[in-house]
Enzyme design. Structure first.
Site, short mmCIF file in Angstrom:
data_model
loop_
_atom_site.label_atom_id
_atom_site.label_comp_id
_atom_site.label_asym_id
_atom_site.label_seq_id
_atom_site.Cartn_x
_atom_site.Cartn_y
_atom_site.Cartn_z
N SER A 1 7.90 -3.90 -8.46
CA SER A 1 6.69 -4.74 -8.54
C SER A 1 6.06 -4.73 -9.93
O SER A 1 5.38 -5.69 -10.29
CB SER A 1 5.66 -4.27 -7.50
OG SER A 1 6.12 -4.50 -6.19
N HIS B 1 8.73 -10.07 -5.12
CA HIS B 1 10.13 -9.72 -4.85
C HIS B 1 10.35 -9.73 -3.35
O HIS B 1 9.40 -9.89 -2.57
CB HIS B 1 10.47 -8.34 -5.42
CG HIS B 1 9.60 -7.24 -4.85
ND1 HIS B 1 9.79 -6.72 -3.58
CD2 HIS B 1 8.52 -6.60 -5.35
CE1 HIS B 1 8.88 -5.80 -3.34
NE2 HIS B 1 8.08 -5.71 -4.40
N ASP C 1 4.67 -5.13 1.66
CA ASP C 1 5.69 -4.33 1.00
C ASP C 1 5.81 -2.94 1.62
O ASP C 1 6.91 -2.44 1.86
CB ASP C 1 5.35 -4.22 -0.49
CG ASP C 1 6.31 -3.36 -1.27
OD1 ASP C 1 7.46 -3.79 -1.47
OD2 ASP C 1 5.91 -2.27 -1.70
N PHE D 1 -12.36 0.47 -1.20
CA PHE D 1 -12.58 0.60 0.23
C PHE D 1 -11.70 1.66 0.90
O PHE D 1 -11.79 1.84 2.11
CB PHE D 1 -12.37 -0.75 0.90
CG PHE D 1 -13.28 -1.83 0.38
CD1 PHE D 1 -14.63 -1.82 0.71
CD2 PHE D 1 -12.81 -2.83 -0.45
CE1 PHE D 1 -15.49 -2.80 0.24
CE2 PHE D 1 -13.66 -3.82 -0.92
CZ PHE D 1 -14.99 -3.81 -0.59
N HIS E 1 9.08 -1.16 3.42
CA HIS E 1 9.66 0.09 2.93
C HIS E 1 9.85 1.10 4.06
O HIS E 1 10.73 1.97 3.98
CB HIS E 1 8.79 0.70 1.84
CG HIS E 1 9.01 0.11 0.48
ND1 HIS E 1 10.26 0.00 -0.09
CD2 HIS E 1 8.13 -0.41 -0.44
CE1 HIS E 1 10.15 -0.55 -1.30
NE2 HIS E 1 8.87 -0.81 -1.52
#
Length: 567
Positions: A128, A380, A338, A287, A342
């Site tokens: 990334s 990606h 993402d 946050f 993973h």
């Protein structure tokens, strides 16, 4: 045994086998016997009429030309086309439909789209940091670095200082526009960090070797043309606090003191709802200590975390108010798509993609696309797979059920693979879902609810963490000059289109460093792609016309000859 068509000259005989003549005769007789007439469009067929309506919409749309006042780019981190397809189906199924017939908001309304090549200069499958740097600096670079060109290797602090490339954030603020960043990842993570930071390593979020500066401090001390960013929302609070930081400094307190009483610092949904951007500016919202929660896990109470949609709403309304005349640039990232992938966790990846769809819908309700360019893309992809001949409407996260070949109805139970076990429609090429209990046999998921939160899809290759994928990702756009997003493009071209549309290219804060002669200059390449089309088209047309004249003599083959089979 061979016949010549009478209308073909002696120079170019066309041979038709005797069997083909007989077949043609039979076809002609069949047409006469059946009384076939001109084709008639199907009546009462929704597929046909829907496609006709879609065609009319495409014919009737007009592209907005000229500069944009605002640009909003939405990035679904890791949102490849498989994710888009599966999220589209899930979104429809959550609404009580079969799902396949639906469209996400950008698929339905955005008139222009293309494909983006995501590789880094040193890696076929990217990370990334390298991809986000391409998007936000205009140059392709190495894996794992932010805001620098490809000359230094990852971890080369001094090299990074010498090879910094202006970020889009710097271009935006140097022109006096508003700048906002919204993410569900840490605000110091790769994608948001690429908007403002220069670092030889994306992991230097709370500490960096001297003389380099860590990414969190770069954010709080960021200044361009005596101006700072306007709004930053996301997670990653721990990187600003003394407990995590190598220097033991509380950067949040430092930032608030430096910006004065008008600055606002937020930690909860209630803080966000009670903040008036007309009075409090700039606004920093951290946050969560690390990444924000997945949308499906989010505490929706006032003391919890705001959704991506609500953060996007606040950012757009605030920037539109404060920069009504000047305009603004805003990044909105669904960073945890993402993270779900993973973990081979399709549930969380897809539900966060659905929330991105909600955020884009919110944006379109708030902006005027006649002066605001809105972009949706990804940095990606992943190794996500989608297959198995599941029946229409099969739960996209469920086990694959196929049609019975005899009854043409869905089978009573899930389909079985060659090993005799059921499988899910959604899977992964690699990841922890490939680590089987006995090291050999896939787990039997017959009694497992694979649509439930917490299930990890199976993977082909066992790995501790699923990897990124190397396939192209898609890009969609609506608004001024959205037509420029078309075809297959290098990822760094996105930056050049954005700065072109915002009229920033002539007023950058610093010049882009030159590459050595033996390297591709990605900036020049991308800029030239914007201008070369018309010149190339003219040259090609001229060549074709010239070639047509040269082939017009009686001894040359005609175009009809070229289309006929040879002897």
């Amino acid at each position: 045994g061979r016949q010549h068509l009478p209308w073909v000259g002696r120079r170019t005989p066309v041979i038709m086998p005797k069997g083909l003549w007989r077949g043609s005769l039979l076809l002609a007789v069949g047409v006469m016997l059946t009384g076939a007439s001109d084709p008639v469009p199907p009546s009462n067929n929704s597929w046909y009429s829907d496609a006709q309506n879609a065609l009319r919409w495409r014919e009737g749309r007009t592209d907005t030309r000229g500069p944009a006042k605002n640009v909003i780019i939405f990035i679904g981190d890791g949102m490849d086309l498989t994710t888009v397809t599966a999220a589209r189906i899930l979104d429809g199924q959550l609404r009580g439909n079969t799902g396949e017939e639906g469209l996400l908001i950008w698929e339905r309304l955005f008139p222009h789209s293309g494909l983006v090549k995501t590789y880094n200069v040193d890696s076929q499958v990217p990370d990334s940091a390298g991809t986000a740097s391409a998007i936000f600096t205009g140059v392709k670079t190495r894996m794992g670095v932010l805001g620098i060109d490809a000359e230094p290797v990852r971890g080369d602090c001094r090299g990074a200082l010498e090879h910094a490339v202006p970020t889009l954030g710097e271009w935006v603020k140097s022109a006096g526009l508003g700048l906002g960043i919204v993410t569900t990842a840490a605000v110091t993570d790769a994608t948001p960090g690429a908007v403002y930071a220069h670092s030889a390593d994306r992991t230097w979020q709370s500490e960096a070797p001297a003389p380099c500066t860590d990414i969190a401090r770069q954010l709080t001390e960021w200044n361009v043309s005596d101006s700072t960013w306007d709004l930053v929302f996301g997670g990653g609070r721990e990187n600003f606090l003394p407990e995590k930081r190598a220097d033991g400094v509380d950067l949040i307190t430092e930032w608030r003191q430096a910006k004065g009483a008008s600055a606002a610092y937020l930690e909860t949904t209630e803080d966000l709802e009670q903040t008036d951007p007309r009075e409090s500016w700039p606004v920093l919202g951290l946050f969560a200590n690390s990444s924000m929660d997945f949308e499906a896990d989010r505490n929706q109470e006032p003391d919890g975390q705001p959704s991506l949609s609500s953060m996007a709403r606040f950012a757009i309304e605030a920037l539109s108010t404060r920069y009504r005349e000047e305009g603004f640039f805003l990044l909105v990232e669904a960073g945890r798509i993402d993270h779900g992938h993973h973990a081979t966790d399709g549930f969380h990846a897809l539900t966060d993609a659905v929330e991105l769809n909600n955020a884009v819908t919110t944006a379109l309700e708030l902006v005027d696309v006649s002066d605001t360019l809105v972009i949706v893309t990804s940095d990606h992809g992943h190794t996500t797979t989608f297959g198995g001949y599941a029946v229409r409407g099969n739960p996209v996260l469920g086990k694959t059920v196929v049609l019975n070949e005899n009854t043409h109805l869905p089978e009573a139970g899930p389909d079985r693979a060659a090993d005799g076990l059921p499988y899910t429609t959604l899977g992964y090429g690699n990841g922890k879902g490939g680590k089987y209990a006995d090291g050999v046999r896939r787990p039997d998921i017959t009694t497992v609810n694979t649509t439930a939160k917490g299930y990890n899809q199976q993977a082909s290759v066992p790995m501790e963490v699923e990897t990124h994928g190397g396939a192209d990702v898609a890009i969609w756009a609506i608004g001024p000059e959205s037509r420029l997003f078309a075809g297959t493009m290098e990822q760094n071209l996105i930056f050049h289109i954005v700065t072109h549309v915002l009229s920033l290219a002539a007023d950058g804060p610093i010049s882009v460093p030159n590459h050595s002669d033996n390297r591709v200059d990605w900036t020049d390449l991308a800029v030239s792609m914007l201008a070369v089309g018309s010149v190339a088209f003219g040259v090609i047309v001229g060549i074709l016309l010239s070639r047509k004249r040269s082939l017009s003599g009686p001894s040359q083959m005609t175009e009809r000859d070229r289309l006929l089979p040879a002897n």
